[in-house]
Design an enzyme around this catalytic site. Structure first.
Site, PDB file in Angstrom:
ATOM      1  N   LYS A 138       1.002  -1.915  -0.288  1.00 41.87           N
ATOM      2  CA  LYS A 138      -0.138   0.147  -0.039  1.00 41.87           C
ATOM      3  C   LYS A 138       0.793   1.438  -0.095  1.00 41.87           C
ATOM      4  CE  LYS A 138      -2.327   3.033   1.786  1.00 41.87           C
ATOM      5  NZ  LYS A 138      -1.551   4.129   1.934  1.00 41.87           N
TER       6      LYS A 138
ATOM      7  N   GLU B 108      10.014   0.514  10.541  1.00 42.32           N
ATOM      8  CA  GLU B 108      10.218   1.818  10.695  1.00 42.32           C
ATOM      9  C   GLU B 108       9.890   3.069  11.067  1.00 42.32           C
ATOM     10  OE1 GLU B 108      13.434   0.632   9.929  1.00 42.32           O
ATOM     11  OE2 GLU B 108      13.297  -0.956   9.669  1.00 42.32           O
TER      12      GLU B 108
ATOM     13  N   CYS C 219      13.783  10.150   7.330  1.00 38.59           N
ATOM     14  CA  CYS C 219      13.405   9.397   8.771  1.00 38.59           C
ATOM     15  C   CYS C 219      15.057   9.197  10.030  1.00 38.59           C
ATOM     16  CB  CYS C 219      12.710   8.198   8.574  1.00 38.59           C
ATOM     17  SG  CYS C 219      13.791   7.327   7.863  1.00 38.59           S
TER      18      CYS C 219
ATOM     19  N   GLU D 151       9.641  15.768  15.922  1.00 39.32           N
ATOM     20  CA  GLU D 151       9.859  15.561  13.749  1.00 39.32           C
ATOM     21  C   GLU D 151       9.587  16.649  13.311  1.00 39.32           C
ATOM     22  OE1 GLU D 151       8.497  11.913  12.208  1.00 39.32           O
ATOM     23  OE2 GLU D 151      10.392  11.886  11.341  1.00 39.32           O
TER      24      GLU D 151
HETATM   25  P1  NAD Z   1       2.268   8.032   8.319  1.00 40.56           P
HETATM   26  O1  NAD Z   1       2.412   7.590   9.283  1.00 40.56           O
HETATM   27  O2  NAD Z   1       1.838   9.319   7.909  1.00 40.56           O
HETATM   28  O3  NAD Z   1       2.450   7.865   6.231  1.00 40.56           O
HETATM   29  C1  NAD Z   1       2.205   6.104   5.892  1.00 40.56           C
HETATM   30  C2  NAD Z   1       1.784   5.283   5.411  1.00 40.56           C
HETATM   31  O4  NAD Z   1       0.768   4.863   6.802  1.00 40.56           O
HETATM   32  C3  NAD Z   1       1.619   5.823   4.328  1.00 40.56           C
HETATM   33  O5  NAD Z   1       0.968   4.801   3.384  1.00 40.56           O
HETATM   34  C4  NAD Z   1      -0.903   6.331   4.739  1.00 40.56           C
HETATM   35  O6  NAD Z   1      -1.278   6.118   3.894  1.00 40.56           O
HETATM   36  C5  NAD Z   1      -0.031   4.834   5.597  1.00 40.56           C
HETATM   37  N1  NAD Z   1      -1.214   5.158   6.845  1.00 40.56           N
HETATM   38  C6  NAD Z   1      -2.062   6.181   7.279  1.00 40.56           C
HETATM   39  N2  NAD Z   1      -2.577   5.970   8.002  1.00 40.56           N
HETATM   40  C7  NAD Z   1      -2.667   4.842   8.388  1.00 40.56           C
HETATM   41  C8  NAD Z   1      -3.795   3.789   9.704  1.00 40.56           C
HETATM   42  N3  NAD Z   1      -3.972   3.913  10.534  1.00 40.56           N
HETATM   43  N4  NAD Z   1      -3.456   2.453   8.493  1.00 40.56           N
HETATM   44  C9  NAD Z   1      -2.646   2.146   8.390  1.00 40.56           C
HETATM   45  N5  NAD Z   1      -1.618   3.036   7.034  1.00 40.56           N
HETATM   46  C10 NAD Z   1      -2.216   3.891   8.049  1.00 40.56           C
HETATM   47  O7  NAD Z   1       3.481   8.866   7.333  1.00 40.56           O
HETATM   48  P2  NAD Z   1       3.528  10.068   5.999  1.00 40.56           P
HETATM   49  O8  NAD Z   1       3.538  11.383   6.176  1.00 40.56           O
HETATM   50  O9  NAD Z   1       4.268   9.272   4.889  1.00 40.56           O
HETATM   51  O10 NAD Z   1       6.012   9.877   6.610  1.00 40.56           O
HETATM   52  C11 NAD Z   1       6.521  10.268   6.945  1.00 40.56           C
HETATM   53  C12 NAD Z   1       7.194   9.707   8.382  1.00 40.56           C
HETATM   54  O11 NAD Z   1       7.678   8.357   7.530  1.00 40.56           O
HETATM   55  C13 NAD Z   1       7.995  10.283   9.357  1.00 40.56           C
HETATM   56  O12 NAD Z   1       7.379   9.889  10.647  1.00 40.56           O
HETATM   57  C14 NAD Z   1       9.138   9.523   8.896  1.00 40.56           C
HETATM   58  O13 NAD Z   1      10.250   9.983   9.752  1.00 40.56           O
HETATM   59  C15 NAD Z   1       8.697   8.533   9.030  1.00 40.56           C
HETATM   60  N6  NAD Z   1       9.368   7.649   7.558  1.00 40.56           N
HETATM   61  C16 NAD Z   1      10.122   6.539   8.588  1.00 40.56           C
HETATM   62  C17 NAD Z   1      11.248   5.983   8.485  1.00 40.56           C
HETATM   63  C18 NAD Z   1      12.360   4.775   8.707  1.00 40.56           C
HETATM   64  O14 NAD Z   1      12.931   3.726   7.703  1.00 40.56           O
HETATM   65  N7  NAD Z   1      12.177   4.599  10.157  1.00 40.56           N
HETATM   66  C19 NAD Z   1      11.357   5.597   6.907  1.00 40.56           C
HETATM   67  C20 NAD Z   1      10.554   7.030   5.890  1.00 40.56           C
HETATM   68  C21 NAD Z   1       9.530   7.883   6.502  1.00 40.56           C
END
Ligand code: NAD
Length: 493
Positions: A186, A261, A295, A396
């Site tokens: 997804k 992650e 991240c 963050e």
């Molecule tokens: P997000 O958590 O809003 O979304 C990530 C994914 O989860 C998207 O595909 C979104 O549609 C989905 N999602 C949202 N709500 C959900 C739910 N209730 N159930 C299941 N899926 C759901 O994050 P974002 O804004 O897309 O990305 C930014 C964040 O990701 C930052 O906090 C960043 O630090 C983190 N990040 C971490 C890493 C790592 O490897 N640790 C890498 C990249 C990004």
């Protein structure tokens, strides 16, 4: 099979990929994906929901019980090598897709090639290297032969963010192909196009139908049902800590295996003996790279008081010299933020930084001149005089914002660096080997880089401590996350 490949990103419709076929959402609903540098419509994409997730999970289960289960490790290895070969041939298209859909500077998306292909080839190598063990017979009665088998965990639900669509897709799907799992991916609703392109190239490479499925849609409508689905065996997630917590709760229904992650607020420590010439660009790009949407962004910069003013001065000068612009321009070093919403969020942090008393040394606002008005551009920003309690030092930001803070001794900086709920990464700059070792051992983070940053090797495990998540991607540990261990005991007498 209709093809979504090589169609121009001109606002036309893209379908999602389920069971080897390009399909629309059962509801017929779509959403738009736009270029964050210009606001232009790139494509419409199916707005998948629980029913679409369900048919993708069924397709994945069918694949697992069908021919895919008979692919021997060597066949999966050959398949991964073929995928890597086709990705390499098509890299320009892949890079362009990331640049248009999420804003990444084209120089960066092109340069990601080496690591992405290396990662796929690392998984290919591992496909034939994973095996169980024979165990000596210690049972009190009789004679036995005991061994372990490594078996694919099953259907994997993979949920990824928008900040690195290619890398995230490879990190989720590569281990599945190496171990014999099937995936329902997804992508983020903010950047769904590259994962669709990669799925199509994988199909062309010979990945059997149902082994890789991509369901586009929002987190609530498609992500949550995937995390809850009773026939998904494991969820791998990259994204925010808050969503990670929801996913963990959702996984409880059938006790899925979960790897997370998540976010970070990583410290970078500049010791007084650091090589400043080297440290300035590395510390700057540890945050400004990908416009801060990384991240591992080293957003808390602890600088030894003796060198603080000089270092911050040089850093501010470097930040002001960075070329901000559309990702597609080869001169661009810093692209836009993913969305208007994300830009407003980061601007809110800039206001909070000022209001709470931090001193602006560079940047500090939106960029809208020179044809950038329709995009989501923010100046690379350096704040000094930041206190540990300030919002910008704790939360963050996921934008191009550095908070510089002086420190006086190593004991103090270790305590302050660790005083965060996160633990994803850390940077240390010193010429003293003993200091490097001592600090590296005491920082609570999954990756510690000394005199460098963002050095992610396919063979090295990457992941978080504390609220930055659990589970590892990269390295052998990653493959074991996709395997179950079965113990078999055969009585011989
Ligand atoms: P997000 O958590 O809003 O979304 C990530 C994914 O989860 C998207 O595909 C979104 O549609 C989905 N999602 C949202 N709500 C959900 C739910 N209730 N159930 C299941 N899926 C759901 O994050 P974002 O804004 O897309 O990305 C930014 C964040 O990701 C930052 O906090 C960043 O630090 C983190 N990040 C971490 C890493 C790592 O490897 N640790 C890498 C990249 C990004």
């Amino acid at each position: 099979m209709s093809s979504s490949l090589l169609r121009p990103l001109d606002g036309s419709h893209r379908q999602m990929f389920i069971g080897g076929a390009w399909v629309d959402a059962l509801s017929g609903e779509v959403f738009e994906t736009r270029n964050p540098a210009t606001g232009e419509l790139l494509a419409t994409v199916p707005a998948g929901s629980a029913a679409d997730v369900d048919r993708a999970v069924k397709a994945a289960r069918k694949a697992l019980e069908g021919p895919w289960s008979r692919f021997k490790p060597a066949a999966r290895q050959a398949l991964l090598l073929k995928v890597a070969e086709l990705f390499e041939q098509r890299w320009e298209e892949i890079a362009l897709s990331d640049t248009l859909d999420m804003g990444m500077p084209i120089t960066r998306s092109r340069a990601n090639r080496h690591r992405a292909l290396g990662t796929l080839r690392f998984y290919a190598g591992m496909a034939t290297a994973l095996h169980g063990e024979t165990i000596s017979d210690s049972l009190p009665v009789g004679e036995h032969f005991a061994f372990t088998r490594k078996e694919p965990v099953g259907v994997v639900g993979a949920i990824i963010p928008w900040n690195g669509p290619t890398a995230s897709t490879i990190w989720k799907i590569g281990p599945a192909l190496a171990t014999g799992c099937a995936v329902v991916l997804k992508p983020s609703e903010e950047a769904p196009l590259t994962p669709l392109l990669l799925a199509e190239i994988m199909a062309e490479a010979g990945v059997p139908e149902g082994v890789v499925n991509v369901v586009t849609g929002t987190g609530q409508a498609a992500g949550a049902p995937l995390a809850e689905h009773p026939d998904v065996d494991k969820v791998v997630f990259t994204g925010s800590t808050a969503t990670g917590q929801s996913i963990l709760r959702a996984s409880a229904g059938n006790l899925k295996r979960v790897s997370l992650e998540l976010g970070g607020k990583s410290p970078v420590i500049l010791c007084a003996d650091a090589d400043l010439e080297r440290a300035v660009p590395v510390a700057a790009m540890a945050v400004f790279g990908n416009s801060g949407q990384i991240c591992i962004a080293g957003s808390r910069l602890f600088v030894a008081r003796e060198i603080h003013d000089e270092f911050v001065g040089r850093l501010a000068k470097f930040a002001e010299g960075l070329r901000v612009g559309r990702g597609i321009d080869p001169e661009t070093e810093i692209g836009p933020l993913i969305s208007r919403r994300q830009m407003e969020r980061v601007l809110g942090y800039l206001d909070k930084g000022r209001a709470e008393g931090a001193r602006l040394e560079a940047g500090g606002g939106r960029l809208s001149e020179g044809g950038l008005a329709a995009g989501n551009f923010i100046q690379p920003t350096v704040f000094a005089g930041v206190a540990d309690e300030m919002t910008i030092a704790r939360e963050e930001i996921f934008g191009p914002v550095i908070s510089a803070m002086p420190f006086d001794d190593l004991e103090e900086v270790v305590a302050r660096a660790n005083a965060t709920p996160y633990g994803l990464a850390a940077g240390i700059f010193t010429r003293d080997l003993s200091t490097a070792h001592r600090l590296a051992a005491r920082i609570k983070a999954g990756s510690v880089w000394v005199n460098t940053y963002h050095a992610i090797d396919p063979a090295l495990p990457f992941g978080g401590y504390k609220m930055s998540g659990f589970g590892r991607e990269g390295g052998v540990d990653h493959l074991y996350e996709y395997l179950n261990t079965k113990s078999v005991v055969i009585r011989l007498d």
